[in-house]
Design a protein around this motif. Structure first.
Motif, PDB file in Angstrom:
ATOM      1  N   ASN A  94      22.408 -16.693  41.109  1.00 25.00           N
ATOM      2  CA  ASN A  94      21.953 -16.942  39.739  1.00 25.00           C
ATOM      3  C   ASN A  94      22.034 -18.420  39.405  1.00 25.00           C
ATOM      4  O   ASN A  94      21.157 -18.971  38.732  1.00 25.00           O
ATOM      5  CB  ASN A  94      22.815 -16.155  38.745  1.00 25.00           C
ATOM      6  N   LEU A 149      24.087  -9.491  29.766  1.00 24.83           N
ATOM      7  CA  LEU A 149      24.038 -10.914  30.082  1.00 24.83           C
ATOM      8  C   LEU A 149      22.990 -11.188  31.147  1.00 24.83           C
ATOM      9  O   LEU A 149      22.209 -12.121  31.059  1.00 24.83           O
ATOM     10  CB  LEU A 149      25.412 -11.397  30.560  1.00 24.83           C
ATOM     11  N   ASP A 150      22.993 -10.325  32.186  1.00 21.60           N
ATOM     12  CA  ASP A 150      22.021 -10.519  33.252  1.00 21.60           C
ATOM     13  C   ASP A 150      20.603 -10.409  32.726  1.00 21.60           C
ATOM     14  O   ASP A 150      19.704 -11.112  33.183  1.00 21.60           O
ATOM     15  CB  ASP A 150      22.220  -9.464  34.353  1.00 21.60           C
ATOM     16  N   VAL A 181      26.084 -18.259  30.340  1.00 23.72           N
ATOM     17  CA  VAL A 181      25.873 -16.806  30.443  1.00 23.72           C
ATOM     18  C   VAL A 181      26.348 -16.277  31.792  1.00 23.72           C
ATOM     19  O   VAL A 181      27.091 -15.292  31.879  1.00 23.72           O
ATOM     20  CB  VAL A 181      24.372 -16.457  30.236  1.00 23.72           C
ATOM     21  N   ILE A 182      25.938 -16.961  32.863  1.00 30.76           N
ATOM     22  CA  ILE A 182      26.343 -16.399  34.153  1.00 30.76           C
ATOM     23  C   ILE A 182      27.819 -16.607  34.437  1.00 30.76           C
ATOM     24  O   ILE A 182      28.441 -15.821  35.158  1.00 30.76           O
ATOM     25  CB  ILE A 182      25.488 -16.912  35.339  1.00 30.76           C
ATOM     26  N   PHE A 216      26.301 -14.370  41.807  1.00 29.77           N
ATOM     27  CA  PHE A 216      26.542 -15.443  40.835  1.00 29.77           C
ATOM     28  C   PHE A 216      25.987 -16.762  41.363  1.00 29.77           C
ATOM     29  O   PHE A 216      25.284 -17.497  40.664  1.00 29.77           O
ATOM     30  CB  PHE A 216      28.043 -15.554  40.574  1.00 29.77           C
ATOM     31  N   LEU A 268      25.930   0.277  34.868  1.00 28.01           N
ATOM     32  CA  LEU A 268      25.130  -0.908  35.142  1.00 28.01           C
ATOM     33  C   LEU A 268      23.649  -0.615  35.294  1.00 28.01           C
ATOM     34  O   LEU A 268      22.819  -1.182  34.590  1.00 28.01           O
ATOM     35  CB  LEU A 268      25.659  -1.578  36.419  1.00 28.01           C
ATOM     36  N   SER A 315      29.417 -13.842  32.834  1.00 27.29           N
ATOM     37  CA  SER A 315      29.067 -12.656  33.623  1.00 27.29           C
ATOM     38  C   SER A 315      29.960 -12.511  34.849  1.00 27.29           C
ATOM     39  O   SER A 315      30.464 -11.433  35.136  1.00 27.29           O
ATOM     40  CB  SER A 315      27.593 -12.737  34.039  1.00 27.29           C
ATOM     41  N   VAL A 323      33.518 -11.613  33.878  1.00 24.92           N
ATOM     42  CA  VAL A 323      33.535 -10.200  33.497  1.00 24.92           C
ATOM     43  C   VAL A 323      33.481  -9.306  34.724  1.00 24.92           C
ATOM     44  O   VAL A 323      34.221  -8.331  34.839  1.00 24.92           O
ATOM     45  CB  VAL A 323      32.342  -9.909  32.555  1.00 24.92           C
ATOM     46  N   THR A 324      32.606  -9.682  35.679  1.00 16.88           N
ATOM     47  CA  THR A 324      32.466  -8.867  36.891  1.00 16.88           C
ATOM     48  C   THR A 324      33.756  -8.828  37.687  1.00 16.88           C
ATOM     49  O   THR A 324      34.163  -7.782  38.180  1.00 16.88           O
ATOM     50  CB  THR A 324      31.340  -9.410  37.780  1.00 16.88           C
ATOM     51  N   LEU A 332      28.409  -5.232  29.212  1.00 14.21           N
ATOM     52  CA  LEU A 332      28.289  -6.640  28.817  1.00 14.21           C
ATOM     53  C   LEU A 332      27.586  -7.442  29.900  1.00 14.21           C
ATOM     54  O   LEU A 332      26.659  -8.208  29.657  1.00 14.21           O
ATOM     55  CB  LEU A 332      29.682  -7.214  28.562  1.00 14.21           C
ATOM     56  N   ARG A 333      28.050  -7.199  31.122  1.00 13.41           N
ATOM     57  CA  ARG A 333      27.456  -7.926  32.241  1.00 13.41           C
ATOM     58  C   ARG A 333      25.970  -7.609  32.371  1.00 13.41           C
ATOM     59  O   ARG A 333      25.150  -8.489  32.636  1.00 13.41           O
ATOM     60  CB  ARG A 333      28.203  -7.526  33.503  1.00 13.41           C
TER      61      ARG A 333
END
Lengths: 586, 626
Positions: B299, A28-29, A68-69, B296, A142, A72, A75-76, A24-25
């Motif tokens: 980003n 998203l990235d 989104v991030i 993050f 990943l 992310s 999730v991470t 998923l991550r």
């Protein structure tokens, strides 16, 4: 060796969750460059379809990107926590399994691996695996997804231009291939050199006096120099070659970007207002291209990691898969209500695995309950081995050993141990208090009286009571903070405190000076009525035994009392003569 | 303290709880005097200053070029966008001043810039690698020769494992970290400077955004590191505990088994294992998400740059507007700014490790050596072996005197037996004769020359030495026997071996004299090892002898051979024998009786018995118990 994955089984739910989260991550990235493209074409109006720039659009897309991030990172974090738990849990289980397996080992298996190797496997190797697992859990999903995803997205932007990307990736892989081909074979040699440097240094440190006495400082320096010089040359070579990796990768990345821009401008973007490949798409493409190259870089890292992890995994599985020679019988014979402690050897022969000649052959004798039997013979005659067969440290090749008529192979090992008080040749102590060391066994009497009495008989009481902490004095690991003689005495006290039926003394008195030896034996004779088997070097230690067995090259060449043997046994006479004329004073 | 505790121990003991186990990843070892150690390290690096400066120069140049790349790409993409919007063909691109290039040319230039940047980057690493390896090489040599210059007293307070660690592990640490640290420092600082400058030139507003986010990232990283340290320390401690427990349990396997101690052992193991699990989860988790969190923030920075960059592009204000391609440039700069900051954070850790390791190495290198030899030293021409002890006082510690006012005279060729109970201090005399330790007062003279007036090497070359702890090294039997004797031919070695009753078993080995012994000679028996050390002493053919007769773990036949060999060795030589055999003692010209480090009686056998003192008690105790 892939069996090591069965330790992941309990965590398979977690692993699947991690994989899903990581995937998923990755996805998203991968969305970000496309969203950027949108921002540029729709937000900034740089598009062939006439679109007006819209600030509202910019903020809208920006907020999608932020969402989104945010997802992310959450999730991470979640998957990161799971990864740590899984890897740590895996290591925990593995360690436990290895420890318990080794616990069951008989001496044959211990000898096969060597103690230091087993220690490394239980600690270093498992720790390595844990780190690799931690990384792999993440990377294995990943990076491939990022790589494939980035390629897919690139192609989506502009399939033909993406061919440039292919060329870049191929260039990267060729470069990496050459670097690895040149350097990986050197790793083993480098390790050997490090080992050699350690070896020579250890030798020097253990022989400081000898080096000075023989004035060989130069020689020692030369020995180190050889290894150090070769290590230097090899390290320079390997490091300089691996140093090419990142600069070349950066070069490929940079060049790819430029080439893409140039080709796009020359052939794919139409500047006449008709619909075509758009600058926004170019921007995205460039970013996907760079992302792809990086991912392939990391992918190769993974491929380096895997063989290394495999080495550790193999080492661990070797231990787990080892056949344990000596196991409890399925239906163990229970001990008698009242055991007497009579031992019978019948035609016992023992050969070490991979040896040609037997260490012991056709040994037959009986030790009556409560009596003392001594075993004497030259080094290599098999004395220690003989005594090690009684606790079933090794399995005999032929014949049988029985206690009170019960074959020891038919008894549960724990029951067998409960009958024996074993004192090894080198005093082995454990970190903890003196009390813990003396009351080491699981016997019922754990009282202080028992402990003190044992210490007294073993000639250790005076020393202990001269210490400030007395029985609470802390013994360091391996008994390093007491002398060899004291370690021996504590070992003997430990056996006495167990109050066993049968004592096994494997040359336990040699580290003691003559007077202590004499006193100790006197106390033992007075207070301990159990069966005693003593392996010894000194005739004077065993002179008064009820029965002396003389071994020579693994065969019994004499059995009887001291006087009888002096009259009948040639080997015994030889030993006695050489000793009684050079008795030890110190 | 017993003799054994004074001797250099072979145990790889480490006293630190986490010294015995594998270090937890990223465990931050702090040095005690960071500045001082780094200064010393700097001095050690002096011969390499040119390389370091050259490397710094290339790093700076490479960084500059690295920064130009994205900018040039930005210019190209800007022109493409502008042409696209304006529906016109691509024109020349303006660089600075009057420099204009066509698309193709600029593309080539940019590739050239990338290439040169990569090349310079490589060169700087290339130089530093050579330097680090040379440094490591000198350190190894210096350390190993230092070991043989330090007085034995130094080793009394150290553990074997600790000293070994400094010469091996710590050097390896520096080997691994130094190139990395130096390389990163130059690159990181240069890159950061250029990127920041460039960003401000291109767009102060965007630069501000990027810097703000970067600062945030940095602070977050620092918090993480602080937070994780506690967990890493715990993890390292648990590893140490685990290692200790496992070492003990495996080494004492047979004892644990026979005493049915497994349950207790396992309980302890379980506790340690679980502790390790707990600290491991936490520390791995925290260090594992540090980069993602920074990513993050990176980003976030990327998004802000895109959004704000877009806004600036749309702005009519000529002061703040930017070209669209510059958005792409700034996106790349964001990455280029984060990288060095992460590096610098990393370097701080790495430098700590480097400093900790260097500190330990410098401690060793700076320790006092055996006192330097004076200029006016004497040698003895024809050594006769007349030894005189006059009022000798000695103590291993200042407070505890072990030898108090000892006097004795030994005539050439006499045999001196040293006897006493276990741990009485018999090796002390040996230590003093060989000047492994210096006496506190009084004098020891050989043929009239005070041993302190001789070069240590000369003094020691007067004695052949056979100790109880046999010392052999990895090498052929020939090398082991000829150790310490220079330029000996095969036949001399064989003759010595024959004399020492050693030749016969050597002949039975594959390769005979070329048979390779492994570390400590464990591939032959203890008795055979002893015979080889006797051959060594035989070959060395020194005028006097120091012998330790203890052969307790050897069989009678070999013992007999050893005895024969020793007898031959002692013929016509002044010999000091730590005696274990009655025949030796009865035969000796003088007996030194040692108790608790002190020489309590001396004389010959009959004389001492008549005295009815300590010796007599010791001697008669062997007959009791019958």
């Amino acid at each position: 060796m892939k069996n090591i994955f069965r330790f992941l089984k309990p965590y398979r739910v977690g692993v699947i969750i991690v994989f899903v989260l990581v995937a998923l991550r990755a996805v998203l990235d991968l969305l970000l460059p496309t969203l950027l493209n949108d921002m540029i074409s729709k937000g900034l109006g740089i598009s062939s379809t006439s679109v007006e720039p819209s600030i509202r659009m910019i903020w809208f897309i920006a907020s999608i990107m932020i969402a989104v991030i945010l997802i992310s990172i959450i999730v991470t974090i979640v998957s990161g926590y799971l990864e740590s738990k899984i890897a740590a849990g895996f290591a925990l289980d593995l360690r436990k399994a290895v420890y318990q397996k080794i616990e069951q080992f008989s001496m044959r298996e211990m000898d096969h691996f060597t103690t230091s190797s087993l220690i490394t496997r239980t600690t270093n190797d498992i720790q390595q695996l844990q780190s690799y697992l931690n990384m792999l859990l993440r990377m294995i999903i990943l990076q491939p997804i990022l790589a494939i995803g980035a390629i897919a997205f690139s192609i989506a932007q502009q399939p033909t231009l993406s061919l440039v990307l292919t060329a870049s990736v191929i260039a990267l892989l060729i470069m990496l291939g050459i670097i690895f081909a040149l350097t990986i074979p050197k790793f083993q040699i480098m390790q050997k050199l490090v080992d050699r440097l350690n070896l020579v240094t250890r030798e020097n440190l253990s022989g400081l006096r000898v080096v000075r006495a023989y004035n060989t400082q130069e020689y020692q320096a030369q020995r180190i120099d050889e290894a150090a010089l070769e290590s230097k040359k090899l390290n320079i070579f390997v490091n300089r070659i691996t140093g090419l990796m990142w600069p070349i990768m950066n070069l490929i990345m940079g060049a790819t970007g430029i080439i893409l821009a140039y080709l796009a401008a020359k052939y794919f973007i139409k500047f006449d207002g008709s619909p075509s490949f758009e600058p926004g798409e170019l921007f995205a493409l460039i970013q996907y291209a760079m992302r792809t190259i990086m991912s392939f870089m990391f992918l190769t890292m993974i491929f380096i990691m895997i063989p290394r992890a495999r080495v550790s995994a193999i080492r661990i599985m070797e231990v787990l898969d080892m056949d344990v020679e000596i196991e409890d019988p399925i239906d163990p014979v229970p001990l008698l209500e009242k055991m007497k402690g009579e031992i019978t050897f019948e035609n016992v022969t023992f050969i070490y695995p991979n040896a040609n000649a037997p260490v012991l052959s056709n040994i037959s004798f009986t030790v009556k309950a409560g009596k003392t039997t001594a075993i004497i013979g030259s080094t290599g005659s098999g004395k220690s081995t003989l005594i090690n067969l009684i606790p079933r440290f090794y399995e005999i090749t032929e014949g049988s050993i029985a206690i009170d008529g019960i074959d020891i192979k038919t008894i549960a090992q724990n029951d067998l141990y409960s009958l024996l008080g074993y004192v090894p040749q080198k005093g082995i102590l454990f970190s903890g208090t003196i009390r813990e060391n003396i009351l080491f066994s699981d016997s019922e009497d754990q009282s202080d009286e028992n402990m003190i009495k044992a210490a007294e008989i073993a000639q250790a009481k005076n020393f202990i009571e001269s210490l400030d902490d007395k029985y609470d004095y802390h013994i360091a690991q391996g008994g390093a903070n007491v002398s060899g003689g004291q370690r021996q005495r504590f070992s003997i006290a430990r056996a006495i405190a167990k109050n066993p039926l049968i004592y096994l003394f494997d040359d336990s008195f040699s580290a003691l000076d003559y007077e202590t030896d004499r006193n100790l034996r006197r106390m033992l004779n007075r207070h301990v009525t159990a069966t005693k088997i003593i392996v010894a070097q000194r005739i004077n230690t065993i002179r008064n035994a009820d029965q002396i067995i003389v071994l020579d090259h693994g065969k019994m060449v004499g059995i009887g009392t001291h006087d009888e043997l002096m009259n009948t046994c040639g080997v015994y006479q030889e030993i006695a003569k050489s000793q009684l004329s050079k008795e030890e004073l110190a | 303290m017993t003799d054994k505790q004074k001797n250099t121990s072979q145990r790889t003991q480490r006293n630190v709880p986490f010294g015995g186990g594998p270090r937890g990843m990223n465990y931050l070892e702090k040095s005690r005097d960071f500045k001082g150690t780094m200064k010393k390290l700097g001095a050690y690096l002096k011969p390499f200053y040119i390389q370091i400066i050259a490397s710094a120069f290339f790093a700076v140049a490479a960084s500059l070029l690295t920064v130009l790349g994205p900018w040039l790409l930005g210019l190209i993409t800007s022109e493409i966008s502008n042409a696209f919007i304006g529906t016109r063909p691509i024109g020349t691109i303006h660089l600075i001043g009057s420099l204009n290039f066509s698309l193709g040319t600029l593309a080539l230039i940019t590739i050239g810039v990338h290439f040169l940047g990569a090349f310079f980057n490589y060169i700087q690493a290339f130089l530093l690698i050579g330097m680090t390896q040379s440094l490591t090489y000198s350190m190894r040599r210096d350390l190993s020769s230092k070991l043989n210059k330090l007085p034995l007293k130094f080793y009394d307070d150290q553990s074997f494992g600790d000293v070994l660690g400094r010469v091996t592990n710590d050097v390896e640490t520096i080997n691994g970290t130094l190139t990395q640290s130096l390389s990163e420092i130059f690159r990181a600082v240069a890159l950061l400077t250029f990127v920041i400058t460039m960003m401000f030139i291109l767009s102060p507003i965007l630069a501000g955004v990027v810097l703000f986010m970067t600062l945030l990232s940095f602070l977050v990283a620092r918090q993480f590191v602080k937070l994780s340290q506690g967990y890493f320390r715990k993890q390292a401690y648990s590893y140490g505990e685990l290692n200790g427990h496992i070492e003990e349990t495996y080494s004492g396997h047979s004892v644990v088994k026979v005493f049915n101690h497994q349950a207790k052992s396992f309980t302890e193991f379980d506790r340690i294992n679980n502790d390790l699990y707990q600290s491991s989860v936490k520390s791995q988790f925290i260090s594992g998400i540090m980069f993602p969190v920074q990513f993050f923030i990176g980003n976030l920075s990327y998004i802000l740059v895109a959004a704000i960059g877009a806004l600036l592009y749309l702005s009519d204000n000529p002061l703040i507007t930017i070209q669209v391609g510059i958005i792409l440039t700034f996106i790349q700069y964001t990455r280029q700014v984060n990288q060095p900051i992460q590096s610098i954070g990393n370097i701080a850790n790495v430098l700590q490790s480097t400093a900790a390791a260097s500190e330990r190495i410098f401690e060793l290198l700076g320790a006092d050596e055996e006192t330097a030899e004076r200029e006016d030293l004497k040698t003895i021409a024809n050594v006769k072996g007349h030894v005189v002890f006059k009022d000798v006082h000695f103590g291993y510690n200042k407070d505890v005197k072990v030898i108090k006012g000892f006097n004795a005279e030994i005539k050439p060729g006499q045999k001196v037996a040293i006897v006493g109970p276990t741990g009485a201090g018999k090796t002390t005399l040996v230590n003093l004769l060989m000047r492994f330790y210096e006496i506190d007062s009084g004098s020891i003279k050989i043929d009239g020359v005070d041993i302190r007036d001789m070069k240590r090497a000369d003094l020691r070359s007067l004695f052949g030495m056979v100790l109880q702890d046999t010392w052999l090294f990895e090498g052929t039997i020939f090398e082991n026997i000829s150790y310490g004797s220079t330029n000996r031919q095969r036949d001399e070695v064989v003759a010595a071996a024959k004399s020492a009753q050693t030749h016969y078993f050597i002949e039975a080995l594959p390769g005979t004299y070329d048979f390779i012994l492994n570390e400590n000679g464990t591939n032959i028996s203890q008795g055979q090892r002893q015979l080889i050390t006797i051959s060594r002493a035989m070959l060395a053919d020194r005028p006097m002898l120091i012998l330790d007769e203890a052969t307790s773990s050897v069989d009678t036949r070999t013992e007999f051979l050893i005895q024969e060999a020793m007898q031959r060795l002692m013929q016509d030589r002044t010999s000091f024998v730590i005696a274990h055999r009655l025949s030796t003692i009865k035969d000796a010209d003088v007996i030194f009786v040692i108790n608790e480090g002190n020489i309590v009686e001396q004389g010959n056998h009959e004389g001492l018995l008549k005295q009815n003192g300590f010796y007599s008690k010791l001697y008669y105790s062997q007959f009791e118990g019958n």
